[in-house]
Design a protein around this motif. Structure first.
Motif, PDB file in Angstrom:
ATOM      1  N   MET A   1       0.842  -1.175   0.000  1.00  0.00           N
ATOM      2  CA  MET A   1       0.000   0.000   0.000  1.00  0.00           C
ATOM      3  C   MET A   1       0.889   1.239   0.000  1.00  0.00           C
ATOM      4  O   MET A   1       1.881   1.309   0.730  1.00  0.00           O
ATOM      5  CB  MET A   1      -0.894  -0.016   1.243  1.00  0.00           C
ATOM      6  CG  MET A   1      -1.840   1.122   1.279  1.00  0.00           C
ATOM      7  SD  MET A   1      -3.113   0.914   2.525  1.00  0.00           S
ATOM      8  CE  MET A   1      -2.398   1.812   3.868  1.00  0.00           C
ATOM      9  N   GLU A   2       0.532   2.186  -0.798  1.00  0.00           N
ATOM     10  CA  GLU A   2       1.283   3.429  -0.883  1.00  0.00           C
ATOM     11  C   GLU A   2       1.029   4.281   0.348  1.00  0.00           C
ATOM     12  O   GLU A   2      -0.080   4.351   0.856  1.00  0.00           O
ATOM     13  CB  GLU A   2       0.868   4.212  -2.136  1.00  0.00           C
ATOM     14  CG  GLU A   2       1.276   3.557  -3.423  1.00  0.00           C
ATOM     15  CD  GLU A   2       2.775   3.569  -3.625  1.00  0.00           C
ATOM     16  OE1 GLU A   2       3.414   4.584  -3.304  1.00  0.00           O
ATOM     17  OE2 GLU A   2       3.303   2.556  -4.098  1.00  0.00           O
ATOM     18  N   THR A   3       2.065   4.923   0.845  1.00  0.00           N
ATOM     19  CA  THR A   3       1.916   5.841   1.972  1.00  0.00           C
ATOM     20  C   THR A   3       2.264   7.246   1.528  1.00  0.00           C
ATOM     21  O   THR A   3       2.975   7.448   0.540  1.00  0.00           O
ATOM     22  CB  THR A   3       2.829   5.445   3.141  1.00  0.00           C
ATOM     23  OG1 THR A   3       4.189   5.526   2.701  1.00  0.00           O
ATOM     24  CG2 THR A   3       2.519   4.055   3.625  1.00  0.00           C
ATOM     25  N   LEU A   4       1.771   8.199   2.258  1.00  0.00           N
ATOM     26  CA  LEU A   4       1.981   9.591   1.895  1.00  0.00           C
ATOM     27  C   LEU A   4       3.430  10.018   2.140  1.00  0.00           C
ATOM     28  O   LEU A   4       4.014  10.737   1.344  1.00  0.00           O
ATOM     29  CB  LEU A   4       1.016  10.471   2.689  1.00  0.00           C
ATOM     30  CG  LEU A   4       0.886  11.917   2.256  1.00  0.00           C
ATOM     31  CD1 LEU A   4       0.479  12.000   0.793  1.00  0.00           C
ATOM     32  CD2 LEU A   4      -0.129  12.629   3.118  1.00  0.00           C
ATOM     33  N   PRO A   6       6.620   7.884   2.839  1.00  0.00           N
ATOM     34  CA  PRO A   6       7.306   6.612   3.085  1.00  0.00           C
ATOM     35  C   PRO A   6       8.681   6.770   3.739  1.00  0.00           C
ATOM     36  O   PRO A   6       9.162   5.853   4.382  1.00  0.00           O
ATOM     37  CB  PRO A   6       7.422   5.999   1.694  1.00  0.00           C
ATOM     38  CG  PRO A   6       7.335   7.141   0.754  1.00  0.00           C
ATOM     39  CD  PRO A   6       6.474   8.162   1.418  1.00  0.00           C
ATOM     40  N   GLN A   7       9.298   7.919   3.610  1.00  0.00           N
ATOM     41  CA  GLN A   7      10.639   8.102   4.165  1.00  0.00           C
ATOM     42  C   GLN A   7      10.649   8.207   5.694  1.00  0.00           C
ATOM     43  O   GLN A   7      11.705   8.097   6.308  1.00  0.00           O
ATOM     44  CB  GLN A   7      11.334   9.317   3.536  1.00  0.00           C
ATOM     45  CG  GLN A   7      10.669  10.641   3.815  1.00  0.00           C
ATOM     46  CD  GLN A   7       9.582  10.998   2.816  1.00  0.00           C
ATOM     47  OE1 GLN A   7       9.055  10.148   2.120  1.00  0.00           O
ATOM     48  NE2 GLN A   7       9.241  12.282   2.765  1.00  0.00           N
TER      49      GLN A   7
END
Length: 134
Positions: A1-4, A6-7
């Motif tokens: 799932m993509e996160t806003l 990620p870093q």
């Protein structure tokens, strides 16, 4: 799932309990302040088990609540203090409807504080604490 963001996901496991611990410490510090400000009213109020506690037991409640807030803030004996804080939050949740001026967070606030303390029992202190992770 993509996160806003990620870093910053690597910060989650250590900093999330730290933020919860500081939030709980602030809530308990505000409760200790409310107990201190209304100590004469607290001393004369009847309770189910102890009756009217009097001033010595009221001072014990003020000091114990402030000490609980301090220990949560610095992260010392966090899981043990969080168990006691969870029980105290549930007690405040029970009495918040009867005494809204003495308990500043209200019923919903103390219920959420009990959940936060329960999470701290499970996760531990997090970052910037005196507790050693084992």
């Amino acid at each position: 799932m993509e996160t806003l963001f990620p870093q910053i996901l690597f910060l989650g496991p250590m900093f999330a309990p730290f933020i919860l611990r500081l939030g709980a410490a602030i809530a308990w510090a505000l409760t200790a302040r409310a107990f201190y400000m209304h100590r004469s009213e607290l001393a004369s109020m009847p309770y189910p088990i102890v009756g009217k506690p009097g001033m010595p037991l009221t001072w014990f409640a003020v000091v114990a609540t402030a000490l609980m807030a301090l220990l949560l803030a610095v992260g010392l004996a966090t899981q043990g203090v969080a168990i006691i804080a969870c029980a105290g939050a549930l007690k405040c949740w029970f009495f918040a409807k009867q005494n809204p001026t003495l308990l500043p967070a209200g019923r919903t606030g103390y219920f959420l504080l009990a959940l936060i303390c329960l999470v701290l029992v499970i996760t531990g202190a997090g970052a910037f604490a005196f507790d050693k992770p084992y």
